[in-house]
Design an enzyme around this catalytic site. Structure first.
Site, PDB file in Angstrom:
ATOM      1  N   GLU A 134      -3.210  -1.066   4.204  1.00 54.18           N
ATOM      2  CA  GLU A 134      -4.624  -0.722   4.063  1.00 54.18           C
ATOM      3  C   GLU A 134      -5.503  -1.905   4.454  1.00 54.18           C
ATOM      4  O   GLU A 134      -5.158  -3.065   4.247  1.00 54.18           O
ATOM      5  CB  GLU A 134      -4.927  -0.314   2.622  1.00 54.18           C
ATOM      6  N   GLU A 151      -1.426   4.852  -7.990  1.00 53.29           N
ATOM      7  CA  GLU A 151      -1.604   4.796  -6.534  1.00 53.29           C
ATOM      8  C   GLU A 151      -0.984   3.504  -6.022  1.00 53.29           C
ATOM      9  O   GLU A 151      -1.180   2.435  -6.607  1.00 53.29           O
ATOM     10  CB  GLU A 151      -3.089   4.834  -6.174  1.00 53.29           C
TER      11      GLU A 151
END
Length: 371
Positions: A145, A140
């Site tokens: 974020e 990932e």
């Protein structure tokens, strides 16, 4: 004395040449307002990060005004928002989308005008996630974020064991170096994280939104994963050309590299994902660590449930996502494959057997390996 090169040494040298070619990126996929909703799948199951959120499918998201095409901007942009009018005890309506196509290596350029970040209770992300199996198999890459009233972007890799990065070659602040989600000495699922260094708050949240967003570009190769960020006024001119050149962009804000992580072993078949979650494993767990958010309500869930109006700004406005392939690398891999086949044939002819029969054959080329 005249030296004569053996066919094996010539072949070995030729295989190494192919890996040194300069990257030449060519567009292979372009996601814009014209094809966005046809190119992504809508996830409408329970949030795997335990968020206070209800993800909606394409039909429901469109019916409830969570998605649309915004033509009021300089160029049509994709709008993806959240419910900001209702109180739902089961969680706030939102969207999570994943590209139908998966990728292996490339240059990914996200042109984002507005983000749903910097608001208490929110947990937005733009990321790449593998479809190869149970997380974190296949890896990932979190490109954009953050949670709650965070004012900076955090870039992270999440992997299985045996992947750690070195602290060199980037301008950001290294927070954790071990990408293994179960690494000792780090919080569970933290991975290796680099914090954006921009002090003005232009990389995330309301600071980024006020300047019209900007560009996040990710370069993924066998050697490393690099992330660049450019505020709207500082976007390199070549990004608008058919062949952007990351080698001219200076130092990345994040670079994940080092001998302790085999990139190709840990990252395969990644899909592009955008989502806006609420509370959950990050925003919910970190609620009490933010004095601003904690003062608004005892818990993240209570605040998100009872204050729909504050989430009117919790939306994505995306001009485009473009994916480029290093064409030279593709050609090199094909040449290397053919060269390896020829090398194997030469080894067999030189030693009288296939190199698969003796793993030391190639290492010891040029001298007898059998008594």
């Amino acid at each position: 004395m005249q030296l004569t090169s053996s066919p094996l040494l010539v072949l070995a040298a030729s295989t190494s040449i192919f890996s040194a070619t300069h990257a030449h990126y060519t567009l292979i996929d372009s996601y814009t307002a014209a094809n966005w909703f046809q190119s992504f799948l809508f996830y409408d199951k329970e949030d795997p990060t335990h968020g206070f959120v209800q993800y909606k499918n394409l039909a429901d998201a469109a019916k409830n005004g969570l998605i649309s095409i915004d033509s009021s901007t300089s160029e049509p942009a994709v709008y993806m928002g959240v419910d900001h009018t209702s109180k739902n005890p089961a969680g706030r309506d939102s969207v999570r989308i994943s590209s139908k196509k998966s990728f292996n290596h490339g240059l990914f350029i996200f042109d984002i005008e507005h983000t749903p970040s910097g608001i208490c209770g929110t947990w937005p992300a733009a990321w790449l996630l593998s479809d190869s199996g149970a997380w974190p198999k296949g890896g990932e890459i979190d490109i954009f974020e953050g949670a709650n009233d965070q004012a900076y972007n955090k870039m992270t890799l999440h992997t299985s064991p045996d992947c750690a990065i070195q602290h060199t070659g980037f301008s950001g602040d290294l927070e954790t170096a071990n990408c293994d989600v179960n690494a000792a000495g780090q919080g569970k699922n933290m991975g290796c994280g680099i914090r954006h260094p921009m002090a003005q708050g232009l990389s995330f949240g309301q600071g980024m939104n006020k300047i019209g967003g900007g560009i996040y570009a990710t370069v993924w190769t066998s050697t490393d994963i690099q992330i660049f960020h450019f505020p709207r006024a500082d976007v390199p001119a070549d990004i608008a050309t058919p062949n952007p050149d990351p080698s001219k962009w200076g130092m990345p804000v994040a670079k994940f590299s080092g001998a302790a992580c085999n990139i190709d072993a840990h990252f395969q078949n990644l899909n592009i994902i955008f989502n806006t979650a609420f509370c959950g494993d990050w925003a919910g767990e970190a609620w009490s660590s933010s004095p601003t958010c904690k003062a608004k309500a005892p818990t993240c869930e209570q605040y998100v449930r009872d204050n729909p109006g504050v989430f009117g700004e919790a939306y994505w406005l995306i001009r485009s996502v473009k994916v480029y392939e290093d064409r030279d690398s593709v050609v090199d891999r094909r040449k290397s494959k053919r060269s390896r086949a020829g090398f194997k044939k030469a080894v067999k002819g030189f030693f009288g057997h296939d190199d698969d029969d003796d793993p030391d054959a190639v290492v010891n080329a040029g001298r007898p390996v059998h008594a």
